[in-house]
Design a protein around this motif. Structure first.
Motif, PDB file in Angstrom:
ATOM      1  N   UNK A  85      12.354   1.110  -8.095  1.00  0.00           N
ATOM      2  CA  UNK A  85      12.575   2.379  -7.402  1.00  0.00           C
ATOM      3  C   UNK A  85      12.044   2.325  -5.974  1.00  0.00           C
ATOM      4  N   UNK A  86      10.992   1.567  -5.740  1.00  0.00           N
ATOM      5  CA  UNK A  86      10.467   1.412  -4.384  1.00  0.00           C
ATOM      6  C   UNK A  86      11.223   0.301  -3.675  1.00  0.00           C
ATOM      7  N   UNK A  87      11.144   0.278  -2.351  1.00  0.00           N
ATOM      8  CA  UNK A  87      11.716  -0.825  -1.588  1.00  0.00           C
ATOM      9  C   UNK A  87      10.916  -2.096  -1.838  1.00  0.00           C
ATOM     10  N   UNK A  88      11.599  -3.232  -1.697  1.00  0.00           N
ATOM     11  CA  UNK A  88      10.911  -4.497  -1.908  1.00  0.00           C
ATOM     12  C   UNK A  88       9.779  -4.704  -0.904  1.00  0.00           C
ATOM     13  N   UNK A  89       9.853  -4.057   0.266  1.00  0.00           N
ATOM     14  CA  UNK A  89       8.784  -4.292   1.234  1.00  0.00           C
ATOM     15  C   UNK A  89       7.446  -3.739   0.751  1.00  0.00           C
ATOM     16  N   UNK A  90       7.468  -2.747  -0.160  1.00  0.00           N
ATOM     17  CA  UNK A  90       6.207  -2.275  -0.742  1.00  0.00           C
ATOM     18  C   UNK A  90       5.570  -3.373  -1.586  1.00  0.00           C
ATOM     19  N   UNK A  91       6.383  -4.095  -2.361  1.00  0.00           N
ATOM     20  CA  UNK A  91       5.863  -5.192  -3.187  1.00  0.00           C
ATOM     21  C   UNK A  91       5.434  -6.348  -2.290  1.00  0.00           C
ATOM     22  N   UNK A  92       6.217  -6.642  -1.262  1.00  0.00           N
ATOM     23  CA  UNK A  92       5.847  -7.711  -0.333  1.00  0.00           C
ATOM     24  C   UNK A  92       4.518  -7.401   0.357  1.00  0.00           C
ATOM     25  N   UNK A  93       4.344  -6.150   0.780  1.00  0.00           N
ATOM     26  CA  UNK A  93       3.123  -5.762   1.485  1.00  0.00           C
ATOM     27  C   UNK A  93       1.906  -5.942   0.598  1.00  0.00           C
ATOM     28  N   UNK A  94       2.038  -5.601  -0.682  1.00  0.00           N
ATOM     29  CA  UNK A  94       0.882  -5.674  -1.574  1.00  0.00           C
ATOM     30  C   UNK A  94       0.647  -7.071  -2.140  1.00  0.00           C
ATOM     31  N   UNK A  95       1.715  -7.772  -2.506  1.00  0.00           N
ATOM     32  CA  UNK A  95       1.565  -9.021  -3.256  1.00  0.00           C
ATOM     33  C   UNK A  95       1.980 -10.261  -2.485  1.00  0.00           C
ATOM     34  N   UNK A  96       2.661 -10.089  -1.354  1.00  0.00           N
ATOM     35  CA  UNK A  96       3.194 -11.235  -0.640  1.00  0.00           C
ATOM     36  C   UNK A  96       4.607 -11.554  -1.098  1.00  0.00           C
ATOM     37  N   UNK A  97       5.320 -12.317  -0.274  1.00  0.00           N
ATOM     38  CA  UNK A  97       6.738 -12.554  -0.529  1.00  0.00           C
ATOM     39  C   UNK A  97       6.971 -13.359  -1.804  1.00  0.00           C
ATOM     40  N   UNK A  98       6.150 -14.369  -2.063  1.00  0.00           N
ATOM     41  CA  UNK A  98       6.383 -15.198  -3.249  1.00  0.00           C
ATOM     42  C   UNK A  98       6.286 -14.368  -4.528  1.00  0.00           C
ATOM     43  N   UNK A 394      -0.792 -13.155 -20.192  1.00  0.00           N
ATOM     44  CA  UNK A 394      -0.699 -11.961 -19.354  1.00  0.00           C
ATOM     45  C   UNK A 394      -0.220 -12.267 -17.942  1.00  0.00           C
ATOM     46  N   UNK A 395       0.314 -13.448 -17.709  1.00  0.00           N
ATOM     47  CA  UNK A 395       0.673 -13.848 -16.348  1.00  0.00           C
ATOM     48  C   UNK A 395       1.614 -12.847 -15.696  1.00  0.00           C
ATOM     49  N   UNK A 396       2.701 -12.539 -16.374  1.00  0.00           N
ATOM     50  CA  UNK A 396       3.702 -11.659 -15.749  1.00  0.00           C
ATOM     51  C   UNK A 396       3.243 -10.201 -15.760  1.00  0.00           C
ATOM     52  N   UNK A 397       2.591  -9.788 -16.814  1.00  0.00           N
ATOM     53  CA  UNK A 397       2.076  -8.418 -16.857  1.00  0.00           C
ATOM     54  C   UNK A 397       1.091  -8.181 -15.720  1.00  0.00           C
ATOM     55  N   UNK A 398       0.211  -9.138 -15.494  1.00  0.00           N
ATOM     56  CA  UNK A 398      -0.817  -8.962 -14.471  1.00  0.00           C
ATOM     57  C   UNK A 398      -0.239  -8.984 -13.057  1.00  0.00           C
ATOM     58  N   UNK A 399       0.938  -9.560 -12.879  1.00  0.00           N
ATOM     59  CA  UNK A 399       1.596  -9.451 -11.579  1.00  0.00           C
ATOM     60  C   UNK A 399       1.854  -7.986 -11.254  1.00  0.00           C
ATOM     61  N   UNK A 400       2.380  -7.241 -12.222  1.00  0.00           N
ATOM     62  CA  UNK A 400       2.581  -5.805 -12.028  1.00  0.00           C
ATOM     63  C   UNK A 400       1.243  -5.065 -11.953  1.00  0.00           C
ATOM     64  N   UNK A 401       0.291  -5.466 -12.790  1.00  0.00           N
ATOM     65  CA  UNK A 401      -0.987  -4.752 -12.835  1.00  0.00           C
ATOM     66  C   UNK A 401      -1.757  -4.860 -11.520  1.00  0.00           C
ATOM     67  N   UNK A 402      -1.453  -5.858 -10.701  1.00  0.00           N
ATOM     68  CA  UNK A 402      -2.132  -5.986  -9.418  1.00  0.00           C
ATOM     69  C   UNK A 402      -1.630  -4.988  -8.376  1.00  0.00           C
ATOM     70  N   UNK A 403      -0.517  -4.340  -8.637  1.00  0.00           N
ATOM     71  CA  UNK A 403      -0.046  -3.327  -7.700  1.00  0.00           C
ATOM     72  C   UNK A 403      -1.015  -2.155  -7.678  1.00  0.00           C
ATOM     73  N   UNK A 404      -1.387  -1.719  -6.482  1.00  0.00           N
ATOM     74  CA  UNK A 404      -2.349  -0.637  -6.337  1.00  0.00           C
ATOM     75  C   UNK A 404      -1.626   0.703  -6.275  1.00  0.00           C
ATOM     76  N   UNK A 405      -2.253   1.709  -6.888  1.00  0.00           N
ATOM     77  CA  UNK A 405      -1.655   3.043  -6.946  1.00  0.00           C
ATOM     78  C   UNK A 405      -2.696   4.087  -6.555  1.00  0.00           C
ATOM     79  N   UNK A 406      -2.285   4.996  -5.695  1.00  0.00           N
ATOM     80  CA  UNK A 406      -3.157   6.091  -5.289  1.00  0.00           C
ATOM     81  C   UNK A 406      -2.812   7.346  -6.074  1.00  0.00           C
TER      82      UNK A 406
END
Length: 433
Positions: A85-98, A394-406
């Motif tokens: 639902x968010x733009x990919x740039x939100x994920x890039x900003x938080x986690x990096x392009x890879x 938990x490799x793939x789950x933790x990729x999502x879990x690293x996203x920060x939420x306010x």
């Protein structure tokens, strides 16, 4: 919360409920039970996780407060689309392009999960390939095509670009200035799909309890879920109830908001007219912030969504106002009546990114929320990655879990009025564009 009583009323006029057969009912929990994993929520995320866990040999119980598919899982627009639902740039900003590339690849895997489950479990849910993203202005067209360019160059995911002169071959509407087409995304009857997943889960040995609201969660090495007529003790728990958790995990509530979204279905139209209006047969969605989305159903009804409510109040004259939006997009439907008008609440996060993780005070309790209106496909992938985590990877789950939420600003009393004001600004921006 007061929106729950509103939500029950909104279910009464659903086209999906009128056209899906509930072949099985699942008895409420009576007494105490024990299992490997207890899941709160009988929607797409919970049922998808149940299937994945059962495939891995776990004993699973699903506790659903009302009936399978009651919430957004059984009432949404039926569009399964690449990305989040968010733009990919939100994920890039938080986690990096890879890492953003890995997340996007999982969103494409989510589309394949639907196809695989329909084939494996013989779920007839009216699936049809194709998604058309459209733009209502020159500025929105530039944004749409720039997004397509970015997906192709950064993610190796090409979309077909459609100029305004070629649009009638794809969609016959005066509203749009450009489009992009994705053949891998698509659309389906969401309640038929959800009920098919429930049937599949039960066939794998999952115990499903309908009419079983969870009233409390006791954390611990073996968390306990309390209901009116019993308890379930489990090694691990998954909270997949989104806006319907009703206080059992208070720490999660400030990070999501219930947002009402509304849909109508027209009377069936001549199949030749449906073919003329959307020759490609795709699901369609514009790229406004407050967007319209629509498609033709298998029985040639226009299923049209677009109104939203950030105050939980149902819009006045819902059916007629939605019909007018439909006719504004397709003047040829001016004489076609609306037969169904319904809605429901989705769980949005502040940044529109999914919010997956574990409870801070009890890592045995996992949660999936914040699909932000883009969860028809992603819920299936979410069920898969949380099952992987519960099984030890938990490799793939933790990729999502690293996203920060306010949390939403304003606290419990003011956050909804603040959101209403914010969305008024975005509506104005869409109108000015």
């Amino acid at each position: 919360m007061h929106f729950l009583s509103v939500d029950r009323e909104l279910t009464r006029h659903s086209y999906y409920a009128d056209t899906a057969v509930r072949a099985a009912r699942h008895p409420a929990l009576q007494g105490d039970a024990d299992c490997d994993v207890a899941i709160v929520g009988g929607g797409l995320a919970g049922l998808s996780a149940a299937i994945e866990l059962a495939d891995r040999g776990f004993s699973v119980r699903v506790l659903e407060a009302r009936e399978v598919g009651f919430g957004a899982s059984g009432r949404n627009g039926g569009q399964a689309i690449h990305g989040l639902a968010c733009d990919q740039d939100e994920i890039e900003r938080q986690l990096g392009l890879d890492e953003a590339r890995r997340v996007f690849a999982m969103s494409i895997e989510a589309l394949e999960v639907i196809r695989q489950r329909c084939a494996r479990f013989q779920i007839d849910c009216d699936w049809r390939d194709g998604y058309l993203g459209v733009a209502t202005s020159a500025g929105k067209a530039r944004d749409l095509l720039a997004g397509a360019d970015h997906l192709e160059t950064a993610y190796s995911y090409p979309l077909r670009r459609i100029a305004q002169s070629d649009l009638p071959q794809w969609i016959d509407s005066p509203r749009y200035r450009a489009a992009v087409h994705d053949p891998r995304s698509g659309h389906l009857h969401p309640l038929k799909y959800t009920l098919g997943l429930a049937r599949a889960a039960a066939g794998l040995g999952v115990t499903i309890h309908e009419g079983t609201a969870v009233t409390a969660l006791t954390p611990g090495d073996r968390p306990v879920l309390h209901t009116a007529n019993g308890r379930v003790t489990a090694r691990q728990v998954l909270l997949a109830g989104n806006v319907y958790l009703q206080g059992i995990a208070a720490a999660l509530e400030p990070r999501i908001m219930p947002v009402g979204t509304y849909i109508v279905a027209s009377a069936p139209v001549d199949p030749a007219l449906a073919q003329t209006l959307i020759p490609c047969g795709a699901a369609v969605c514009d790229n406004n912030f407050v967007l319209d989305y629509f498609r033709f159903s298998a029985d040639h009804r226009m299923v049209y969504g677009g109104r939203v409510s950030y105050s939980t109040a149902t819009p006045m004259n819902l059916a007629e106002s939605m019909r007018q939006r439909m006719v504004g997009t397709f003047p040829a439907l001016a004489g076609t009546p609306v037969t169904h008008a319904w809605g429901g609440f989705v769980d949005i996060s502040m940044n529109r990114a999914p919010d997956f993780g574990r409870l801070p005070n009890c890592p045995q309790v996992y949660y999936l929320q914040g699909f932000s209106g883009h969860g028809l496909a992603l819920t299936g992938l979410a069920g898969r990655v949380v099952a992987e985590a519960m099984a030890g990877d938990a490799t793939r789950f933790d990729t999502f879990a690293r996203l920060r939420h306010r949390p939403f600003p304003g606290g419990r009393l003011l956050r909804m009025p603040a959101l209403v004001l914010g969305m008024a600004w975005y509506r104005l921006k869409d109108a000015l564009a």
